[in-house]
Design an enzyme around this catalytic site. Structure first.
Site, PDB file in Angstrom:
ATOM      1  N   GLY A 146      40.375  50.000  35.552  1.00 22.31           N
ATOM      2  CA  GLY A 146      39.761  51.588  36.560  1.00 22.31           C
ATOM      3  C   GLY A 146      38.512  50.254  37.149  1.00 22.31           C
ATOM      4  O   GLY A 146      39.284  48.432  37.209  1.00 22.31           O
ATOM      5  N   LEU A 164      38.673  49.304  40.552  1.00 13.44           N
ATOM      6  CA  LEU A 164      40.220  49.704  41.289  1.00 13.44           C
ATOM      7  C   LEU A 164      39.738  48.504  41.913  1.00 13.44           C
ATOM      8  O   LEU A 164      39.225  47.910  42.743  1.00 13.44           O
ATOM      9  CB  LEU A 164      41.119  50.455  41.784  1.00 13.44           C
ATOM     10  CG  LEU A 164      41.466  51.038  40.675  1.00 13.44           C
ATOM     11  CD1 LEU A 164      42.574  52.158  40.572  1.00 13.44           C
ATOM     12  CD2 LEU A 164      42.175  50.492  38.784  1.00 13.44           C
ATOM     13  N   HIS A 223      44.787  45.690  41.169  1.00 14.10           N
ATOM     14  CA  HIS A 223      45.912  46.295  40.762  1.00 14.10           C
ATOM     15  C   HIS A 223      46.676  47.038  41.829  1.00 14.10           C
ATOM     16  O   HIS A 223      47.966  47.179  41.160  1.00 14.10           O
ATOM     17  CB  HIS A 223      44.231  47.757  40.427  1.00 14.10           C
ATOM     18  CG  HIS A 223      43.396  46.875  39.350  1.00 14.10           C
ATOM     19  ND1 HIS A 223      41.903  46.712  39.863  1.00 14.10           N
ATOM     20  CD2 HIS A 223      43.541  46.271  38.202  1.00 14.10           C
ATOM     21  CE1 HIS A 223      41.134  46.680  38.782  1.00 14.10           C
ATOM     22  NE2 HIS A 223      42.435  46.460  37.772  1.00 14.10           N
ATOM     23  N   ASP A 233      45.542  37.398  34.069  1.00 15.15           N
ATOM     24  CA  ASP A 233      45.084  37.208  32.923  1.00 15.15           C
ATOM     25  C   ASP A 233      46.680  36.488  32.303  1.00 15.15           C
ATOM     26  O   ASP A 233      47.226  37.448  31.782  1.00 15.15           O
ATOM     27  CB  ASP A 233      44.957  38.955  32.652  1.00 15.15           C
ATOM     28  CG  ASP A 233      43.694  38.756  33.333  1.00 15.15           C
ATOM     29  OD1 ASP A 233      42.798  39.002  32.503  1.00 15.15           O
ATOM     30  OD2 ASP A 233      43.649  39.891  33.674  1.00 15.15           O
ATOM     31  N   VAL A 236      45.295  37.840  43.240  1.00 18.06           N
ATOM     32  CA  VAL A 236      45.037  38.065  43.982  1.00 18.06           C
ATOM     33  C   VAL A 236      43.951  38.061  44.360  1.00 18.06           C
ATOM     34  O   VAL A 236      42.940  37.497  43.524  1.00 18.06           O
ATOM     35  CB  VAL A 236      45.290  39.451  44.469  1.00 18.06           C
ATOM     36  CG1 VAL A 236      44.581  40.295  45.990  1.00 18.06           C
ATOM     37  CG2 VAL A 236      46.522  40.284  44.595  1.00 18.06           C
ATOM     38  N   LEU A 272      39.907  37.991  42.110  1.00 14.91           N
ATOM     39  CA  LEU A 272      39.348  38.907  42.568  1.00 14.91           C
ATOM     40  C   LEU A 272      39.096  39.819  40.862  1.00 14.91           C
ATOM     41  O   LEU A 272      40.325  39.904  39.838  1.00 14.91           O
ATOM     42  CB  LEU A 272      40.412  40.420  43.278  1.00 14.91           C
ATOM     43  CG  LEU A 272      40.266  40.481  44.332  1.00 14.91           C
ATOM     44  CD1 LEU A 272      41.820  41.104  45.203  1.00 14.91           C
ATOM     45  CD2 LEU A 272      38.973  40.658  44.866  1.00 14.91           C
ATOM     46  N   SER A 318      37.527  43.201  38.785  1.00 20.45           N
ATOM     47  CA  SER A 318      36.601  44.042  38.438  1.00 20.45           C
ATOM     48  C   SER A 318      34.618  43.577  37.688  1.00 20.45           C
ATOM     49  O   SER A 318      33.785  44.100  38.704  1.00 20.45           O
ATOM     50  CB  SER A 318      36.455  45.703  37.715  1.00 20.45           C
ATOM     51  OG  SER A 318      37.741  45.797  38.494  1.00 20.45           O
ATOM     52  N   ARG A 319      34.644  42.818  37.376  1.00 22.24           N
ATOM     53  CA  ARG A 319      33.132  41.947  36.982  1.00 22.24           C
ATOM     54  C   ARG A 319      32.327  41.335  37.913  1.00 22.24           C
ATOM     55  O   ARG A 319      31.479  41.175  38.402  1.00 22.24           O
ATOM     56  CB  ARG A 319      33.613  41.378  35.860  1.00 22.24           C
ATOM     57  CG  ARG A 319      33.692  41.829  34.652  1.00 22.24           C
ATOM     58  CD  ARG A 319      34.065  40.413  33.327  1.00 22.24           C
ATOM     59  NE  ARG A 319      34.104  41.506  31.746  1.00 22.24           N
ATOM     60  CZ  ARG A 319      35.656  41.298  31.678  1.00 22.24           C
ATOM     61  NH1 ARG A 319      36.465  40.690  32.103  1.00 22.24           N
ATOM     62  NH2 ARG A 319      35.855  42.100  30.479  1.00 22.24           N
TER      63      ARG A 319
HETATM   64  P1  AMP Z   1      42.248  45.102  34.325  1.00 26.24           P
HETATM   65  O1  AMP Z   1      41.877  46.425  34.942  1.00 26.24           O
HETATM   66  O2  AMP Z   1      41.332  43.967  34.901  1.00 26.24           O
HETATM   67  O3  AMP Z   1      42.114  45.448  32.319  1.00 26.24           O
HETATM   68  O4  AMP Z   1      43.258  44.794  34.855  1.00 26.24           O
HETATM   69  C1  AMP Z   1      44.454  45.695  34.737  1.00 26.24           C
HETATM   70  C2  AMP Z   1      45.224  44.615  35.336  1.00 26.24           C
HETATM   71  O5  AMP Z   1      45.294  44.619  36.879  1.00 26.24           O
HETATM   72  C3  AMP Z   1      45.846  44.151  34.365  1.00 26.24           C
HETATM   73  O6  AMP Z   1      47.119  43.160  33.936  1.00 26.24           O
HETATM   74  C4  AMP Z   1      45.304  42.190  35.567  1.00 26.24           C
HETATM   75  O7  AMP Z   1      46.080  41.145  35.024  1.00 26.24           O
HETATM   76  C5  AMP Z   1      45.594  42.342  36.892  1.00 26.24           C
HETATM   77  N1  AMP Z   1      44.659  42.669  37.790  1.00 26.24           N
HETATM   78  C6  AMP Z   1      43.644  42.254  37.364  1.00 26.24           C
HETATM   79  N2  AMP Z   1      42.803  41.273  38.446  1.00 26.24           N
HETATM   80  C7  AMP Z   1      43.706  40.342  38.912  1.00 26.24           C
HETATM   81  C8  AMP Z   1      44.066  40.165  40.338  1.00 26.24           C
HETATM   82  N3  AMP Z   1      42.782  39.576  40.746  1.00 26.24           N
HETATM   83  N4  AMP Z   1      45.465  40.027  41.116  1.00 26.24           N
HETATM   84  C9  AMP Z   1      46.436  40.638  39.929  1.00 26.24           C
HETATM   85  N5  AMP Z   1      46.309  41.218  38.970  1.00 26.24           N
HETATM   86  C10 AMP Z   1      45.157  41.834  38.644  1.00 26.24           C
END
Ligand code: AMP
Length: 293
Positions: free
Chosen positions: A25, A27, A31, A143, A169, A177, A179-180
């Site tokens: 979440g 987002l 995402h 990741d 991204v 990017l 969420s943190r």
């Molecule tokens: P998270 O909500 O942080 O667990 O991320 C959910 C999914 O989005 C994971 O597969 C992450 O690798 C992907 N994600 C998070 N940040 C980015 C980003 N900056 N660029 C591309 N994918 C991302």
């Protein structure tokens, strides 16, 4: 768009090419790029939103993780998502699940610095993949080690799912990017030093530097002059995430850097091309991120 709370309801699309985009979440465009890719490549897109407690190794990180379901649902609706799955902890963990071994790809880097993290990731992703049975599952290369762990876990368990990676991204200035990022506050200005340092190594790689020693030392130096102290800077092969001495097949140059109270990770992907190296630095937004809206 359907908003559902159980795997059974989310699975209610038998026979279609189901894509799962698992998220925690809050987002952002990282995402959304995975959602867009899934929409282009499959027929039904399910986004899951679940802040998985078992993959957090620090209680403070879990309690301060940003959450805003209403905002996330509006973004999913606008992105054309078919189903949003928002399961409770009881739905995901009806009884204590046998932990899934995250395998050899989990040993270094994040695995070495965040005890239990990848076991938590492998266990929850295994649960989602077996309970939903999607044909495709989308994960971000931001990741990179997580992609490797999930790919090897899915193969090890014979799961019939294609793990599809998406590009990293970045914000306009290059910061990956996350969420943190909304928790950075005044440290936001220093955080861009992480991508700047990786991009300095990308420039060097494109100019002919292929050695781990050279590339890692350059990132460490660039971080240091920006007042940043990494937990690690590692060149690792992109499949098994084992340290390599030079770029002789696809590799990631990855780092984790605490910036104030927030721990950030980032990487670039390097691949040999003839006598040289090509570098995938991800994609930059051309406007401020929705994270700050
Ligand atoms: P998270 O909500 O942080 O667990 O991320 C959910 C999914 O989005 C994971 O597969 C992450 O690798 C992907 N994600 C998070 N940040 C980015 C980003 N900056 N660029 C591309 N994918 C991302």
């Amino acid at each position: 768009m359907r908003v559902v709370h159980t795997f059974a309801e989310a699975r209610d699309t038998t026979g279609v090419d189901l894509a799962l985009v698992p998220t925690m979440g809050y987002l952002h465009e990282g995402h959304l790029s995975l959602i867009e890719k899934a929409k282009a490549e499959t027929s039904v897109v399910c986004v899951s939103i679940f802040v998985n407690p078992t993959q957090f190794d620090a209680a403070a990180d879990l309690s301060s993780y940003p959450r805003d379901l209403e905002r996330d649902l509006a973004l999913c609706e606008a992105a054309g998502v078919d189903t949003v799955l928002v399961p409770s902890a009881e739905e995901v963990y009806p009884e204590p699940l046998d932990p899934i071994d995250p395998g050899p790809a989990a040993e270094g880097m994040e695995g070495a610095h965040r005890p239990g993290h990848f076991e938590g990731v492998a266990t929850v992703v295994h649960r989602f993949l077996t309970a939903l049975d999607p044909h495709h599952a989308y994960f971000g290369r931001k990741d990179a080690q997580q992609v490797a762990v999930i790919r090897t876990m899915a193969a090890e368990h014979g799961l019939d799912v294609e793990i599809v990676p998406g590009s990293t991204v970045r914000e306009q200035d290059g910061l990956a990017l996350s969420s943190r990022n909304v928790r950075l506050g005044l440290d936001r200005a220093r955080a861009v030093g992480i991508s700047e340092s990786l991009f300095a190594a990308a420039d060097a790689a494109e100019a002919g530097e292929r050695s781990a020693a050279g590339l890692q030392a350059l990132v460490e130096l660039e971080l240091q002059v920006r007042g940043l102290q990494p937990e690690y800077v590692t060149l690792a092969d992109a499949v098994w995430m084992k340290p390599v001495g030079e770029v002789h097949r696809e590799a990631v140059l990855a780092t984790a850097v605490p910036v104030g109270d927030v721990r950030l990770i980032d990487n670039i992907v390097l691949a040999p091309a003839g006598p040289g190296v090509v570098v995938d630095r991800g994609v930059r937004l051309d406007r401020p991120s929705i994270l700050y809206r």
